[in-house]
Design a protein around this motif. Structure first.
Motif, PDB file in Angstrom:
ATOM      1  N   GLY A 258       0.658  -1.109  -0.323  1.00  0.00           N
ATOM      2  CA  GLY A 258       0.129   0.415  -0.081  1.00  0.00           C
ATOM      3  C   GLY A 258       1.052   1.446   0.170  1.00  0.00           C
ATOM      4  N   ARG A 259       1.953   1.176  -0.034  1.00  0.00           N
ATOM      5  CA  ARG A 259       2.896   1.896   0.173  1.00  0.00           C
ATOM      6  C   ARG A 259       4.183   2.062  -0.314  1.00  0.00           C
ATOM      7  N   LYS A 260       4.530   3.071  -0.967  1.00  0.00           N
ATOM      8  CA  LYS A 260       5.687   3.331  -1.940  1.00  0.00           C
ATOM      9  C   LYS A 260       6.654   3.630  -0.963  1.00  0.00           C
ATOM     10  N   LEU A 261       8.085   3.132  -1.199  1.00  0.00           N
ATOM     11  CA  LEU A 261       8.989   3.796  -0.713  1.00  0.00           C
ATOM     12  C   LEU A 261       9.855   4.673  -1.150  1.00  0.00           C
ATOM     13  N   SER A 262      10.217   5.820  -0.050  1.00  0.00           N
ATOM     14  CA  SER A 262      10.608   7.351  -0.306  1.00  0.00           C
ATOM     15  C   SER A 262      11.923   7.423  -0.156  1.00  0.00           C
ATOM     16  N   ASN A 263      12.203   8.157  -0.789  1.00  0.00           N
ATOM     17  CA  ASN A 263      13.912   8.228  -1.226  1.00  0.00           C
ATOM     18  C   ASN A 263      14.926   8.371   0.090  1.00  0.00           C
ATOM     19  N   ASN A 264      13.869   9.432   0.559  1.00  0.00           N
ATOM     20  CA  ASN A 264      15.068   9.077   2.674  1.00  0.00           C
ATOM     21  C   ASN A 264      15.074   7.812   2.785  1.00  0.00           C
ATOM     22  N   LEU A 265      14.236   6.302   3.034  1.00  0.00           N
ATOM     23  CA  LEU A 265      14.262   5.754   3.535  1.00  0.00           C
ATOM     24  C   LEU A 265      15.650   4.675   2.623  1.00  0.00           C
ATOM     25  N   LEU A 266      15.516   4.709   0.973  1.00  0.00           N
ATOM     26  CA  LEU A 266      15.744   3.981   0.119  1.00  0.00           C
ATOM     27  C   LEU A 266      16.551   3.481   0.245  1.00  0.00           C
ATOM     28  N   TYR A 267      18.220   3.526   0.396  1.00  0.00           N
ATOM     29  CA  TYR A 267      19.156   2.947   0.652  1.00  0.00           C
ATOM     30  C   TYR A 267      19.185   2.610   1.771  1.00  0.00           C
ATOM     31  N   VAL A 268      18.840   2.233   2.900  1.00  0.00           N
ATOM     32  CA  VAL A 268      18.834   1.747   3.557  1.00  0.00           C
ATOM     33  C   VAL A 268      17.719   0.159   3.563  1.00  0.00           C
ATOM     34  N   ALA A 269      17.148   0.376   2.838  1.00  0.00           N
ATOM     35  CA  ALA A 269      16.435  -1.002   2.716  1.00  0.00           C
ATOM     36  C   ALA A 269      17.208  -2.013   2.548  1.00  0.00           C
ATOM     37  N   PRO A 270      18.249  -1.924   1.554  1.00  0.00           N
ATOM     38  CA  PRO A 270      19.695  -2.797   1.136  1.00  0.00           C
ATOM     39  C   PRO A 270      19.964  -3.650   2.620  1.00  0.00           C
ATOM     40  N   LEU A 271      19.463  -3.064   3.889  1.00  0.00           N
ATOM     41  CA  LEU A 271      20.013  -3.386   5.128  1.00  0.00           C
ATOM     42  C   LEU A 271      19.370  -3.727   5.312  1.00  0.00           C
ATOM     43  N   PHE A 272      17.467  -3.734   5.683  1.00  0.00           N
ATOM     44  CA  PHE A 272      16.746  -4.876   5.478  1.00  0.00           C
ATOM     45  C   PHE A 272      16.809  -5.693   5.127  1.00  0.00           C
ATOM     46  N   ASP A 273      16.618  -5.560   3.646  1.00  0.00           N
ATOM     47  CA  ASP A 273      16.572  -6.949   3.051  1.00  0.00           C
ATOM     48  C   ASP A 273      17.372  -7.998   2.863  1.00  0.00           C
ATOM     49  N   TYR A 274      19.056  -7.442   3.731  1.00  0.00           N
ATOM     50  CA  TYR A 274      19.964  -8.237   4.062  1.00  0.00           C
ATOM     51  C   TYR A 274      19.345  -9.114   5.309  1.00  0.00           C
ATOM     52  N   ILE A 275      18.925  -8.946   6.016  1.00  0.00           N
ATOM     53  CA  ILE A 275      18.556  -9.234   7.436  1.00  0.00           C
ATOM     54  C   ILE A 275      17.660 -10.279   6.913  1.00  0.00           C
ATOM     55  N   TYR A 276      16.756  -9.725   6.127  1.00  0.00           N
ATOM     56  CA  TYR A 276      15.490 -10.640   6.115  1.00  0.00           C
ATOM     57  C   TYR A 276      15.026 -11.614   5.362  1.00  0.00           C
ATOM     58  N   SER A 277      16.207 -12.037   4.490  1.00  0.00           N
ATOM     59  CA  SER A 277      16.976 -13.100   3.851  1.00  0.00           C
ATOM     60  C   SER A 277      18.340 -14.268   4.741  1.00  0.00           C
ATOM     61  N   ALA A 278      18.724 -12.987   5.310  1.00  0.00           N
ATOM     62  CA  ALA A 278      19.826 -13.992   7.055  1.00  0.00           C
ATOM     63  C   ALA A 278      19.015 -14.625   7.329  1.00  0.00           C
ATOM     64  N   PHE A 279      18.083 -14.191   8.064  1.00  0.00           N
ATOM     65  CA  PHE A 279      16.639 -14.924   8.692  1.00  0.00           C
ATOM     66  C   PHE A 279      15.999 -16.057   8.450  1.00  0.00           C
TER      67      PHE A 279
END
Length: 333
Positions: A258-279
């Motif tokens: 329901g929401r588009k990721l803002s540019n302010n948060l865009l560059y930290v998203a890979p970190l969350f993707d990495y953590i999600y993948s690790a778990f």
């Protein structure tokens, strides 16, 4: 009919191309890395084709695969957009794989060589710019896959021109559609969507094309004696938001982010993707170099050349999306 080799026959495009060639009466040989792995070749055996083993990094395996064929469709390629070892897993196999199969084809007297490149070798545009054509090259590739495809195609053209090898390059946009037997980075997006695993929409815009259309253009380029150069195969440019809306219009029960990721948060998203993948053990979908290459950029390409030369009329994107999802759902039953 000609006898042809299709490398990477157990991949999404390779399988669809083989199906088309067999239907047209061609004698088909296809290469895989391990022909004893039934999970990866069982679907090919049902097509009644000759299956041989070939490794992109082992030139000696290519000569038996190429020997005695009239034409080669070089489809095989690692399709990894995120890698811990990009040189070893992506760049070297693509670049050296191109060169190795070209040398073997030249030495064995192959009459025509169809190379599967990618629009990543052309690049992207910013909003308001004109669609890109076959004349364009990606001047600043960032992702390892983009770097490899761009470099490899340039090397392939140098080799074919120097050695008078009749080569044509096909550059597909983002390939979706049915008849895949393992996910690609393009199709896995739909699986994540169906499972509700996408918490937000990334500001990416890609051009999507049906795998069956890409296979048809490969064959058209092979059969047309006047075909030459590069051919973009594209259809519809869609932001991920627009793509998900089409999915929801076809399947209202599928919930979309329901929401588009803002540019302010865009560059930290890979970190969350990495953590999600690790778990979870799920394949990663996002990296910093992907953001640098595609965020707020647009994949927009002209298909004027294939319309003019091959009378190309693409499968409607809604049909492609529907067939992609139905294939996934039925394959998992």
């Amino acid at each position: 009919m000609d006898k042809v080799l299709v490398t990477g026959g157990n991949g999404h495009l390779g399988y669809n191309l083989i199906k088309l060639l067999v239907d047209r009466g061609y004698k088909v040989r296809t290469s895989v890395r391990d022909k004893t792995d039934f999970k990866k070749v069982g679907h090919l055996q049902s097509l009644n084709v000759e299956i041989v083993e070939m490794d992109l990094m082992k030139p000696e395996t290519m000569y038996p695969a190429v020997k005695g064929v009239d034409g080669v469709f070089h489809v095989a390629s690692p399709f990894k957009i995120i890698s811990k070892k990009p040189e070893e897993e992506v760049i070297d196999p693509i670049v050296n794989g191109y060169l190795n199969i070209l040398k073997a084809s030249k030495d064995e007297g192959v009459k025509k060589f169809i190379l599967t490149s990618s629009v990543v070798a052309i690049g992207t545009i910013c909003s308001g710019e004109n669609p890109l054509t076959e004349e364009t090259w990606n001047k600043k590739p960032v992702n390892p896959y983009s770097k490899a495809k761009t470099q490899a195609e340039k090397i392939a053209w140098d080799f074919s021109n120097t050695n008078s090898l009749n080569m044509i390059a096909i550059l597909p946009a983002t390939i979706i559609g049915p008849y895949f037997h393992r996910h690609t980075p393009s199709t896995i997006l739909f699986e994540r969507l169906l499972k509700g695993e996408l918490p937000f929409i990334l500001p990416f815009t890609f051009n999507f094309v049906d795998v069956r259309d890409v296979a048809k253009i490969h064959l058209s380029a092979y059969e047309d004696k006047n075909a030459k150069g590069r051919y973009i195969v594209s259809n519809k440019t869609l932001s991920l938001s627009e793509l998900f809306q089409i999915v929801h219009s076809i399947y209202p029960d599928i919930k979309i982010p329901g929401r588009k990721l803002s540019n302010n948060l865009l560059y930290v998203a890979p970190l969350f993707d990495y953590i999600y993948s690790a778990f979870t053990g799920k394949e990663r979908l996002l990296s910093l170099d992907l953001i640098k290459e595609y965020a707020n950029k647009i994949q927009s390409y002209s298909n004027e050349k294939i319309v003019k030369e091959f009378s190309f009329s693409p499968i409607p994107i809604e049909e492609t999306i529907k067939d992609t999802i139905e294939w996934m759902v039925n394959a998992n039953k």
